[in-house]
Design a protein around this motif. Structure first.
Motif, PDB file in Angstrom:
ATOM      1  N   PRO A 240       0.943  -1.230   0.096  1.00 19.35           N
ATOM      2  CA  PRO A 240       0.107   0.032   0.105  1.00 19.35           C
ATOM      3  C   PRO A 240       1.022   1.337  -0.095  1.00 19.35           C
ATOM      4  N   ASP A 241       0.509   2.350  -0.799  1.00 20.97           N
ATOM      5  CA  ASP A 241       1.251   3.386  -1.012  1.00 20.97           C
ATOM      6  C   ASP A 241       0.304   4.520  -1.102  1.00 20.97           C
ATOM      7  N   GLY A 242      -0.228   5.236   0.131  1.00 27.53           N
ATOM      8  CA  GLY A 242      -1.159   5.986   0.009  1.00 27.53           C
ATOM      9  C   GLY A 242      -2.653   5.542  -0.540  1.00 27.53           C
ATOM     10  N   PRO A 243      -3.260   6.209  -1.477  1.00 31.92           N
ATOM     11  CA  PRO A 243      -4.319   5.569  -2.560  1.00 31.92           C
ATOM     12  C   PRO A 243      -4.075   4.491  -3.214  1.00 31.92           C
ATOM     13  N   ARG A 244      -2.743   4.158  -3.392  1.00 30.01           N
ATOM     14  CA  ARG A 244      -2.324   3.236  -4.394  1.00 30.01           C
ATOM     15  C   ARG A 244      -2.107   1.974  -3.683  1.00 30.01           C
ATOM     16  N   LEU A 245      -2.164   0.836  -4.704  1.00 31.93           N
ATOM     17  CA  LEU A 245      -1.415  -0.396  -4.242  1.00 31.93           C
ATOM     18  C   LEU A 245      -0.679  -0.903  -5.204  1.00 31.93           C
ATOM     19  N   LYS A 246       0.735  -1.162  -4.767  1.00 32.99           N
ATOM     20  CA  LYS A 246       1.644  -1.415  -5.821  1.00 32.99           C
ATOM     21  C   LYS A 246       2.000  -3.083  -5.547  1.00 32.99           C
ATOM     22  N   VAL A 247       1.606  -3.670  -6.789  1.00 30.81           N
ATOM     23  CA  VAL A 247       2.001  -5.114  -6.736  1.00 30.81           C
ATOM     24  C   VAL A 247       3.073  -5.683  -7.643  1.00 30.81           C
ATOM     25  N   PRO A 248       4.063  -6.119  -6.974  1.00 34.23           N
ATOM     26  CA  PRO A 248       5.224  -6.573  -7.806  1.00 34.23           C
ATOM     27  C   PRO A 248       4.742  -7.583  -8.754  1.00 34.23           C
ATOM     28  N   ALA A 249       4.966  -7.585 -10.045  1.00 30.59           N
ATOM     29  CA  ALA A 249       4.470  -8.873 -10.830  1.00 30.59           C
ATOM     30  C   ALA A 249       5.213  -8.271 -12.226  1.00 30.59           C
ATOM     31  N   LYS A 250       5.420  -9.564 -13.096  1.00 32.62           N
ATOM     32  CA  LYS A 250       5.994  -9.438 -14.453  1.00 32.62           C
ATOM     33  C   LYS A 250       5.198 -10.134 -15.162  1.00 32.62           C
ATOM     34  N   GLY A 251       5.447  -9.827 -16.652  1.00 28.81           N
ATOM     35  CA  GLY A 251       4.863 -10.927 -17.551  1.00 28.81           C
ATOM     36  C   GLY A 251       3.513 -11.217 -17.546  1.00 28.81           C
ATOM     37  N   GLN A 253       1.810 -12.824 -15.286  1.00 30.35           N
ATOM     38  CA  GLN A 253       1.300 -12.860 -13.875  1.00 30.35           C
ATOM     39  C   GLN A 253       0.833 -11.105 -13.770  1.00 30.35           C
ATOM     40  N   GLY A 254       1.637 -10.254 -14.186  1.00 35.73           N
ATOM     41  CA  GLY A 254       1.436  -8.750 -14.316  1.00 35.73           C
ATOM     42  C   GLY A 254       0.028  -8.571 -14.879  1.00 35.73           C
ATOM     43  N   TRP A 255      -0.241  -9.272 -16.025  1.00 33.57           N
ATOM     44  CA  TRP A 255      -1.429  -8.719 -16.773  1.00 33.57           C
ATOM     45  C   TRP A 255      -2.746  -9.660 -16.204  1.00 33.57           C
ATOM     46  N   ALA A 256      -2.290 -10.797 -15.676  1.00 29.90           N
ATOM     47  CA  ALA A 256      -3.519 -11.444 -15.049  1.00 29.90           C
ATOM     48  C   ALA A 256      -3.767 -10.522 -13.731  1.00 29.90           C
ATOM     49  N   VAL A 257      -2.777  -9.975 -12.953  1.00 27.94           N
ATOM     50  CA  VAL A 257      -3.367  -9.126 -11.731  1.00 27.94           C
ATOM     51  C   VAL A 257      -4.105  -7.751 -12.358  1.00 27.94           C
ATOM     52  N   ALA A 258      -3.413  -7.089 -13.217  1.00 21.94           N
ATOM     53  CA  ALA A 258      -3.937  -5.909 -13.774  1.00 21.94           C
ATOM     54  C   ALA A 258      -5.496  -5.970 -14.456  1.00 21.94           C
ATOM     55  N   GLN A 259      -5.527  -7.113 -14.994  1.00 19.48           N
ATOM     56  CA  GLN A 259      -7.073  -7.163 -15.700  1.00 19.48           C
ATOM     57  C   GLN A 259      -7.940  -7.850 -14.492  1.00 19.48           C
ATOM     58  N   THR A 270     -12.009   1.574  -7.714  1.00 21.41           N
ATOM     59  CA  THR A 270     -10.867   1.614  -8.239  1.00 21.41           C
ATOM     60  C   THR A 270     -10.892   2.631  -9.262  1.00 21.41           C
ATOM     61  N   GLU A 271      -9.952   3.508  -9.415  1.00 20.41           N
ATOM     62  CA  GLU A 271      -9.763   4.865 -10.218  1.00 20.41           C
ATOM     63  C   GLU A 271      -9.008   4.545 -11.479  1.00 20.41           C
ATOM     64  N   SER A 272      -8.203   3.646 -11.354  1.00 21.58           N
ATOM     65  CA  SER A 272      -7.222   3.496 -12.550  1.00 21.58           C
ATOM     66  C   SER A 272      -6.323   2.156 -12.071  1.00 21.58           C
ATOM     67  N   VAL A 273      -5.862   1.648 -13.140  1.00 26.44           N
ATOM     68  CA  VAL A 273      -4.969   0.449 -13.220  1.00 26.44           C
ATOM     69  C   VAL A 273      -3.829   0.590 -14.302  1.00 26.44           C
ATOM     70  N   SER A 274      -2.474   0.504 -13.833  1.00 30.18           N
ATOM     71  CA  SER A 274      -1.454   0.817 -14.772  1.00 30.18           C
ATOM     72  C   SER A 274      -0.683  -0.373 -14.717  1.00 30.18           C
ATOM     73  N   TYR A 275       0.020  -0.765 -15.914  1.00 32.99           N
ATOM     74  CA  TYR A 275       0.897  -1.692 -16.008  1.00 32.99           C
ATOM     75  C   TYR A 275       1.711  -1.650 -17.397  1.00 32.99           C
ATOM     76  N   THR A 293       5.363   2.420 -13.666  1.00 31.24           N
ATOM     77  CA  THR A 293       6.326   1.895 -12.888  1.00 31.24           C
ATOM     78  C   THR A 293       6.870   0.525 -13.173  1.00 31.24           C
ATOM     79  N   ASP A 294       7.877   0.259 -13.949  1.00 30.40           N
ATOM     80  CA  ASP A 294       8.327  -0.907 -14.088  1.00 30.40           C
ATOM     81  C   ASP A 294       8.538  -2.119 -13.108  1.00 30.40           C
ATOM     82  N   GLY A 295       8.017  -3.145 -13.599  1.00 35.23           N
ATOM     83  CA  GLY A 295       7.635  -4.364 -12.461  1.00 35.23           C
ATOM     84  C   GLY A 295       6.596  -4.105 -11.583  1.00 35.23           C
ATOM     85  N   TYR A 296       5.633  -3.454 -11.737  1.00 39.36           N
ATOM     86  CA  TYR A 296       4.549  -3.264 -10.833  1.00 39.36           C
ATOM     87  C   TYR A 296       3.439  -2.788 -11.551  1.00 39.36           C
ATOM     88  N   VAL A 297       2.114  -3.628 -10.896  1.00 38.35           N
ATOM     89  CA  VAL A 297       0.940  -3.228 -11.203  1.00 38.35           C
ATOM     90  C   VAL A 297       0.556  -2.176 -10.309  1.00 38.35           C
TER      91      VAL A 297
END
Length: 304
Positions: A240-251, A253-259, A270-275, A293-297
């Motif tokens: 958790p980072d203020g109003p954001r949640l930073k999830v370490p992920a790649k490839g 797994q990252g797209w599975a988490v983002a979607q 949720t307002e936005s999701v970036s990856y 941010t590279d390596g994070y959702v």
């Protein structure tokens, strides 16, 4: 008797009077009418613009909330509630080490049994059936409270599915082997939709899942998102980072988490999701290019 000259004088007088009325008195009326027409027109235009802006601002309720998955030229649609449950089913399959095919079978089965909604009633064939998969406590699927827990229900479904070689079977045969339904061929009609959603939710299709949502009515909670993500996927190192949640992920797994996050954006406020150089947000309802941010959702919650 009046003379011709008298007639001419009267005629000239009449013409002069008409000219006087037309020239000196009518002109101001024309200007007045023109000015009045201009003011009315401006009022109508201004009022129309105000009404249009007010209509757009006050009628967000007319926006049809939906989530879509795109496969080639075809678009498949679920409600946000259905998409959230599809995301959970897919995440539980991945957490158990099962394939995207298993997730497809799970989504199609739930679509047939409950329309991907967590219903608290059964039917004539199974009066005690409950939940996403209409599992029956009387048949050993768990207590009523358990089968009404979507995470438990999905896990229980995949527990049974993993006891045989589902990958070599048709979807409807695999689903029927688990469910033992009175309508064994009914699952097949949901296969295309289930594939369309299991692909992005398993991470094999990037930026293919989008949701159109109305503006969030209240603030989101990164802590709540983190708890839901942990339960569904088993991921424990999100930050958790203020109003954001930073999830370490790649490839994948990252797209599975983002979607997964997009599918749950309505429920989680949720307002936005970036990856991976793209961002989905409520304002646009689709994935667009952005600095990430590279390596994070990054899951951004709505703020007051």
């Amino acid at each position: 008797m009046p003379t011709d000259a008298h007639h001419r004088v009267l005629s000239m007088g009449t013409q002069t009077g008409e000219t006087h009325r037309r020239g000196r008195h009518v002109r101001p009326r024309r200007w007045g009418r023109s000015l009045l027409a201009l003011l009315i027109a401006c009022g109508l235009i201004g009022g129309g613009l105000y009404a249009a802006m007010n209509f757009i601002g006050l009628n967000q309720g007319l926006v049809r909330e939906k989530c879509t998955a795109i496969v080639g030229s075809s678009t498949y649609t679920l409600s946000p509630e259905q998409a959230s449950n599809a995301a959970l089913i897919s995440a539980v399959a991945i957490k158990r080490g099962l394939s995207e095919r298993a997730a497809t079978i799970g989504i199609a089965t739930s679509m047939q049994e409950s329309k991907l909604t967590n219903i608290d009633y059964g039917d004539n064939a199974g009066p005690d059936s409950r939940g996403l998969f209409q599992q029956r406590p009387s048949m050993g699927w768990g207590t009523e409270k358990q089968v009404m827990d979507p995470a438990y229900a999905a896990g229980r479904f995949f527990q049974e599915l993993a006891t045989f070689d589902y990958s070599s079977m048709s979807l409807t045969d695999a689903a029927q082997k688990v469910q033992r339904s009175a309508y064994p061929m009914a699952y097949a009609k949901h296969e295309d939709l289930a594939k369309a959603f299991s692909a992005p939710l398993s991470g094999s299709a990037d930026s293919a899942l989008n949701c159109t949502l109305r503006p969030a009515e209240s603030a989101g909670s990164p802590a709540n998102v983190n708890a839901a993500l942990r339960e569904a996927t088993g991921i424990t190192d999100a930050v958790p980072d203020g109003p954001r949640l930073k999830v370490p992920a790649k490839g994948k797994q990252g797209w599975a988490v983002a979607q997964w996050a997009v599918a749950n954006a309505g429920a989680m406020n949720t307002e936005s999701v970036s990856y991976a150089g793209l961002v989905w947000n409520r304002a646009q309802g689709e994935w667009v290019s952005a600095a990430t941010t590279d390596g994070y959702v990054i899951i951004q919650s709505a703020t007051p």
